[in-house]
Enzyme design. Sequence first.
Site, PDB file in Angstrom:
ATOM      1  N   ASP A  73       0.830  -1.203   0.000  1.00 16.30           N
ATOM      2  CA  ASP A  73       0.000   0.000   0.000  1.00 16.30           C
ATOM      3  C   ASP A  73       0.866   1.255   0.000  1.00 16.30           C
ATOM      4  O   ASP A  73       1.933   1.289   0.613  1.00 16.30           O
ATOM      5  CB  ASP A  73      -0.899  -0.008   1.242  1.00 16.30           C
ATOM      6  N   GLY A  74       0.396   2.282  -0.697  1.00 14.16           N
ATOM      7  CA  GLY A  74       1.027   3.596  -0.642  1.00 14.16           C
ATOM      8  C   GLY A  74       1.752   4.026  -1.898  1.00 14.16           C
ATOM      9  O   GLY A  74       2.398   5.073  -1.903  1.00 14.16           O
ATOM     10  N   ASN A  75       1.640   3.261  -2.997  1.00  8.04           N
ATOM     11  CA  ASN A  75       2.322   3.658  -4.229  1.00  8.04           C
ATOM     12  C   ASN A  75       1.844   5.023  -4.723  1.00  8.04           C
ATOM     13  O   ASN A  75       2.648   5.905  -5.059  1.00  8.04           O
ATOM     14  CB  ASN A  75       2.085   2.618  -5.322  1.00  8.04           C
TER      15      ASN A  75
ATOM     16  N   ARG B  54       0.134   7.427  -3.116  1.00  7.68           N
ATOM     17  CA  ARG B  54       0.417   8.530  -2.190  1.00  7.68           C
ATOM     18  C   ARG B  54       1.892   8.906  -2.216  1.00  7.68           C
ATOM     19  O   ARG B  54       2.258  10.078  -2.075  1.00  7.68           O
ATOM     20  CB  ARG B  54      -0.030   8.137  -0.784  1.00  7.68           C
ATOM     21  N   TRP B  55       2.765   7.915  -2.366  1.00 10.32           N
ATOM     22  CA  TRP B  55       4.197   8.196  -2.481  1.00 10.32           C
ATOM     23  C   TRP B  55       4.461   9.118  -3.668  1.00 10.32           C
ATOM     24  O   TRP B  55       5.235  10.078  -3.567  1.00 10.32           O
ATOM     25  CB  TRP B  55       4.946   6.876  -2.645  1.00 10.32           C
TER      26      TRP B  55
ATOM     27  N   HIS C 163       3.656   3.310  -8.868  1.00  9.27           N
ATOM     28  CA  HIS C 163       3.575   1.879  -9.169  1.00  9.27           C
ATOM     29  C   HIS C 163       4.860   1.386  -9.828  1.00  9.27           C
ATOM     30  O   HIS C 163       5.291   0.251  -9.576  1.00  9.27           O
ATOM     31  CB  HIS C 163       2.367   1.608 -10.061  1.00  9.27           C
TER      32      HIS C 163
ATOM     33  N   SER D 158      -6.747  -5.269  -6.437  1.00  7.09           N
ATOM     34  CA  SER D 158      -7.981  -5.865  -5.918  1.00  7.09           C
ATOM     35  C   SER D 158      -9.110  -5.673  -6.921  1.00  7.09           C
ATOM     36  O   SER D 158      -9.034  -4.824  -7.821  1.00  7.09           O
ATOM     37  CB  SER D 158      -8.363  -5.225  -4.577  1.00  7.09           C
TER      38      SER D 158
ATOM     39  N   ARG E  96     -10.454   2.985  -9.956  1.00  6.61           N
ATOM     40  CA  ARG E  96      -9.419   3.994 -10.169  1.00  6.61           C
ATOM     41  C   ARG E  96      -9.403   4.483 -11.615  1.00  6.61           C
ATOM     42  O   ARG E  96     -10.027   3.891 -12.486  1.00  6.61           O
ATOM     43  CB  ARG E  96      -8.050   3.415  -9.799  1.00  6.61           C
TER      44      ARG E  96
ATOM     45  N   LEU F 164      11.246 -20.386  -3.921  1.00  5.81           N
ATOM     46  CA  LEU F 164      10.143 -19.576  -3.405  1.00  5.81           C
ATOM     47  C   LEU F 164       8.925 -19.715  -4.307  1.00  5.81           C
ATOM     48  O   LEU F 164       9.048 -19.671  -5.532  1.00  5.81           O
ATOM     49  CB  LEU F 164      10.579 -18.110  -3.348  1.00  5.81           C
TER      50      LEU F 164
ATOM     51  N   THR G  45      -7.219  -5.274   6.662  1.00  9.26           N
ATOM     52  CA  THR G  45      -6.770  -6.352   5.778  1.00  9.26           C
ATOM     53  C   THR G  45      -7.397  -6.279   4.393  1.00  9.26           C
ATOM     54  O   THR G  45      -6.973  -7.007   3.490  1.00  9.26           O
ATOM     55  CB  THR G  45      -7.080  -7.717   6.401  1.00  9.26           C
TER      56      THR G  45
END
Length: 621
Positions: A381-383, A385-386, A398, A426, A432, A490, A554
Amino acid sequence: MRTNPQPTPAPLDAATPAWQGRATARALMGEDPALRTAYRLCRRTTRTHDPAIHAIIQLMPAVLRPACWALWATASVLDDLADQPDVEPAQRAARVEAWTKALKHDLAVGTSTDPIRYALVDAARRWRLDLSSLEGAMARTRDDAHGLRFADWAALRAWSNEEIVPWVEQVRQMFEQAGAPMTLRLDRHADYEDFVAGAQLTDLLTDLSTDLDQGRLLVPLEALEPFPGAEADLAQRRWSPAVAALIAELTAQARRRVTRPAMTRGMHPGVATVLDTAAELMRLQLDAIDAAGPALLKRPPRPSVAARARVLVPARLRSILAWSLTSLTVPDPRPSVVDVNGPGLADDGTGLRPPPPHREGARPPRIAADRMPSHVAIIMDGNGRWAEQRGLPRREGHRVGTAAAHEMVFGALEIGLRHLTLYAFSNENWKRDTEEVTAIFDGVRRELDEGPLRDLDVRQRWSGRPDRLPEELVHAIRREEHRTRNRTGLTLTICLDYGGREEITRTAAALAQAARAGEIDPHLIGPDDFARHLPHPDMPDVDLLWRTGNEQRTSNFLPWHAAYAELYFTPDYWPDTDRRDLWQAITEYGRRQRRHGAAPAPLLPPNTTGRLPDAQPDARH
């Protein structure tokens, strides 16, 4: 492991005149006489096999042309091998398979005795192309040697997506690397799909006589049904009223599909010229098909030279102007040292490289095995706003956030994490702005095509709805899932167009269907039965759910898997994080007591600091 790092490409001066661009293209063909001869053969092959494609390539920047000739010449050779007359289908398929295997070998060693493969190997290395996406297309070409028939338009479209689109995607990647991205907007996705379908239909009509010579008819059965008798007449080469009506309908349909004026709005003018001219040439081809009449069943129709000149001359002038005003990136010289794990066809899971070290030399803390989470899920979260804090467009947030995602994967591999799940988009993010949504999806697709995770021991998976995403993105995701399916390091799951409640609803529907089919007793359904019907039944429960951006919720993320997760919230925006923050989160997780309803463990003695004895101090804080 790569034996030679790729140096930073040098920019081509924005004011480079057309003649110097051609000189650059000649330079890209190399000093090796054999390589220059190979590229010239590719150019002749492309021009002979498909003059329209050759004309379109001439509208591209000069630096891209040699590689495009190599790609199209390769596709042409494979088509010719699959369509060889007087050769049994099994033998044709074997020849395609042998040529493809030889290409894979040549890509591994970095050279070839076959001139067309030699040019393609050079192009792949210069432009860092991953040709593994062409493996499916080559396999389809091999299978096509046994004959083709389509039941409906959907089957033809699926064949086109597997057989043709991967070759075009390679060109798209080169445009992006050259600095003139062929950006596709989500709100015009239907236009792109129609354009590709129209191009395929135009080719089908153009090659009708050739296909009939080989005893095949590629017109879908669905299209033939409204014209009784047309199929039999075509087999006998009779120009009947049914055939004339069928051809008129198909030609009109193709014309509607390739006429998409909104498709190139907002694109780079050079890219727009290439696509708009391709559409004009296809309409010229459809005019020739309309005018051919009965001759269509005897030979492929071609537009007149004068008609083509009326389209190509002004297009060439527009393209020269557009590219002369654009700063382009020239690929580096061909590596002199063989890179045995460079771009190739199928990745068999060998030759994987370790993650790059942290730029400041930070190393992960030592975590006891019983304090190490198995599955970490992150809400990135926060791309936006950054970016806004810095006066930048949200899409820049992003873009920078993608580098933070790379860091998390690198850090997960270094610390030995088994499962990492990232919340990328999401099903509520569709609210958006379209430009921001497009930027997110373009970023994901670029990562799949050319990102730094490709050579790591990472199995890539995806969770979410496929029906609303761009089709080419879904194909790229599924390609990477297949390509990395045997990797054991992974497991990286990207949640894209994902919603937890929707996932639970769809799983409940699958359970209901299983109960209705008698596969399960509805009175005996338990949590394990539910878990087996989730999209990824083997995904373990989330041990640690971390959210950045100073929000503490969440947000409908993995509600089933995260029912007992430890929650961890941090104030930093996502682009400001790196692998040290992941290690900090995992260290914090190791300090917590997880009881799952059991009695709490005894308190630590008063003189205990609470720090794990085998954990190093945090590398960042």
